[in-house]
Design a protein around this motif. Sequence first.
Motif, PDB file in Angstrom:
ATOM      1  N   GLY A 160       3.229  -6.301   8.583  1.00  0.00           N
ATOM      2  CA  GLY A 160       1.790  -6.386   8.381  1.00  0.00           C
ATOM      3  C   GLY A 160       1.192  -7.216   9.497  1.00  0.00           C
ATOM      4  O   GLY A 160       1.930  -7.821  10.289  1.00  0.00           O
ATOM      5  N   HIS A 178      -2.504  -8.438  -3.738  1.00  0.00           N
ATOM      6  CA  HIS A 178      -1.205  -8.163  -3.118  1.00  0.00           C
ATOM      7  C   HIS A 178      -0.201  -9.260  -3.444  1.00  0.00           C
ATOM      8  O   HIS A 178       0.971  -8.970  -3.726  1.00  0.00           O
ATOM      9  CB  HIS A 178      -1.346  -8.023  -1.600  1.00  0.00           C
ATOM     10  CG  HIS A 178      -1.848  -6.695  -1.159  1.00  0.00           C
ATOM     11  ND1 HIS A 178      -2.134  -6.402   0.154  1.00  0.00           N
ATOM     12  CD2 HIS A 178      -2.116  -5.553  -1.853  1.00  0.00           C
ATOM     13  CE1 HIS A 178      -2.545  -5.153   0.247  1.00  0.00           C
ATOM     14  NE2 HIS A 178      -2.555  -4.619  -0.953  1.00  0.00           N
ATOM     15  N   SER A 231      -1.629 -10.268   6.294  1.00  0.00           N
ATOM     16  CA  SER A 231      -0.560  -9.397   5.790  1.00  0.00           C
ATOM     17  C   SER A 231       0.771  -9.686   6.468  1.00  0.00           C
ATOM     18  O   SER A 231       1.831  -9.458   5.887  1.00  0.00           O
ATOM     19  CB  SER A 231      -0.952  -7.924   5.969  1.00  0.00           C
ATOM     20  OG  SER A 231      -2.099  -7.625   5.200  1.00  0.00           O
ATOM     21  N   GLN A 265      -5.968  -9.015  -0.676  1.00  0.00           N
ATOM     22  CA  GLN A 265      -4.829  -9.882  -0.370  1.00  0.00           C
ATOM     23  C   GLN A 265      -4.421 -10.714  -1.574  1.00  0.00           C
ATOM     24  O   GLN A 265      -3.227 -10.925  -1.817  1.00  0.00           O
ATOM     25  CB  GLN A 265      -5.149 -10.777   0.829  1.00  0.00           C
ATOM     26  CG  GLN A 265      -5.221  -9.988   2.123  1.00  0.00           C
ATOM     27  CD  GLN A 265      -5.711 -10.823   3.298  1.00  0.00           C
ATOM     28  OE1 GLN A 265      -6.519 -11.730   3.132  1.00  0.00           O
ATOM     29  NE2 GLN A 265      -5.227 -10.497   4.482  1.00  0.00           N
ATOM     30  N   ASP A 307       2.044 -12.407   4.442  1.00  0.00           N
ATOM     31  CA  ASP A 307       2.582 -11.843   3.199  1.00  0.00           C
ATOM     32  C   ASP A 307       3.955 -11.218   3.432  1.00  0.00           C
ATOM     33  O   ASP A 307       4.852 -11.349   2.598  1.00  0.00           O
ATOM     34  CB  ASP A 307       1.616 -10.811   2.615  1.00  0.00           C
ATOM     35  CG  ASP A 307       0.357 -11.438   2.038  1.00  0.00           C
ATOM     36  OD1 ASP A 307       0.404 -12.610   1.635  1.00  0.00           O
ATOM     37  OD2 ASP A 307      -0.674 -10.744   1.996  1.00  0.00           O
ATOM     38  N   ILE A 332       2.137  -3.528   4.823  1.00  0.00           N
ATOM     39  CA  ILE A 332       0.987  -4.138   4.161  1.00  0.00           C
ATOM     40  C   ILE A 332      -0.215  -4.018   5.087  1.00  0.00           C
ATOM     41  O   ILE A 332      -0.181  -4.479   6.226  1.00  0.00           O
ATOM     42  CB  ILE A 332       1.257  -5.623   3.845  1.00  0.00           C
ATOM     43  CG1 ILE A 332       2.595  -5.789   3.096  1.00  0.00           C
ATOM     44  CG2 ILE A 332       0.106  -6.208   3.023  1.00  0.00           C
ATOM     45  CD1 ILE A 332       3.058  -7.224   2.989  1.00  0.00           C
ATOM     46  N   SER A 333      -1.267  -3.383   4.598  1.00  0.00           N
ATOM     47  CA  SER A 333      -2.490  -3.201   5.376  1.00  0.00           C
ATOM     48  C   SER A 333      -3.650  -3.048   4.404  1.00  0.00           C
ATOM     49  O   SER A 333      -3.680  -2.084   3.634  1.00  0.00           O
ATOM     50  CB  SER A 333      -2.376  -1.954   6.265  1.00  0.00           C
ATOM     51  OG  SER A 333      -3.615  -1.637   6.859  1.00  0.00           O
ATOM     52  N   THR A 334      -4.587  -3.988   4.421  1.00  0.00           N
ATOM     53  CA  THR A 334      -5.678  -3.912   3.450  1.00  0.00           C
ATOM     54  C   THR A 334      -6.516  -2.653   3.632  1.00  0.00           C
ATOM     55  O   THR A 334      -6.982  -2.067   2.659  1.00  0.00           O
ATOM     56  CB  THR A 334      -6.569  -5.172   3.507  1.00  0.00           C
ATOM     57  OG1 THR A 334      -7.090  -5.328   4.821  1.00  0.00           O
ATOM     58  CG2 THR A 334      -5.790  -6.405   3.095  1.00  0.00           C
TER      59      THR A 334
END
Length: 192
Positions: free
Chosen positions: A47, A171, A51, A168, A54, A115-117
């Motif tokens: 990410g 997540h 991210s 986020q 994360d 992970i990518s918003t």
Amino acid sequence: MSIAEYLDLSARILSESAAYAGCAQVDRAVEVLVDALSAGYPLLVCGNGGSASDAMHITGELVGRFLKERRALNCICLSSNPAVLTAWANDYAFETVFARQVEAYAKPGGVVIGISTSGNSKNVVTAFEAAKSCGMATIALTGEGGGSLAAIADILIDVPSRSTPIIQQVHICLYHYLCEQVEARLVATGAS
């Protein structure tokens, strides 16, 4: 917005996420991760920005421990090696910094979590394309709709929001749950 309003909004999105259809996808993700990690296949996580943090958090929980004593799990954060990231981005393209590492660490039967918003991070998309060509499963954690990752991910877990910080926050709850469930099942089956 006051702190009370912000917390109310956060609580509302968490509540909506609990009722959202993506919960079935979370259960599928747990199964895929347990199958891969119990067999010793790699989990690669990537990410950008928050991210990336994360991604490091997830790998820290799985290489170390979440709640139970167990063996270390084969989990690598693709965002955490600045020498690889900067060398490859400088000489080639930032869009392929994760794909190159997938190529290095891939094993058929393994898993890539991206992970990518927005769901549109090009380097995460190219990592998924590389994973597919290597026989790895893909799990996307995104915001509402999944963006470009929706079309390529094997499992899409999209938070019903378009607000980056709110996504986020959810997540974190989702991947803590993934870590808890994966660890508990591996320990219960003696695979860890």
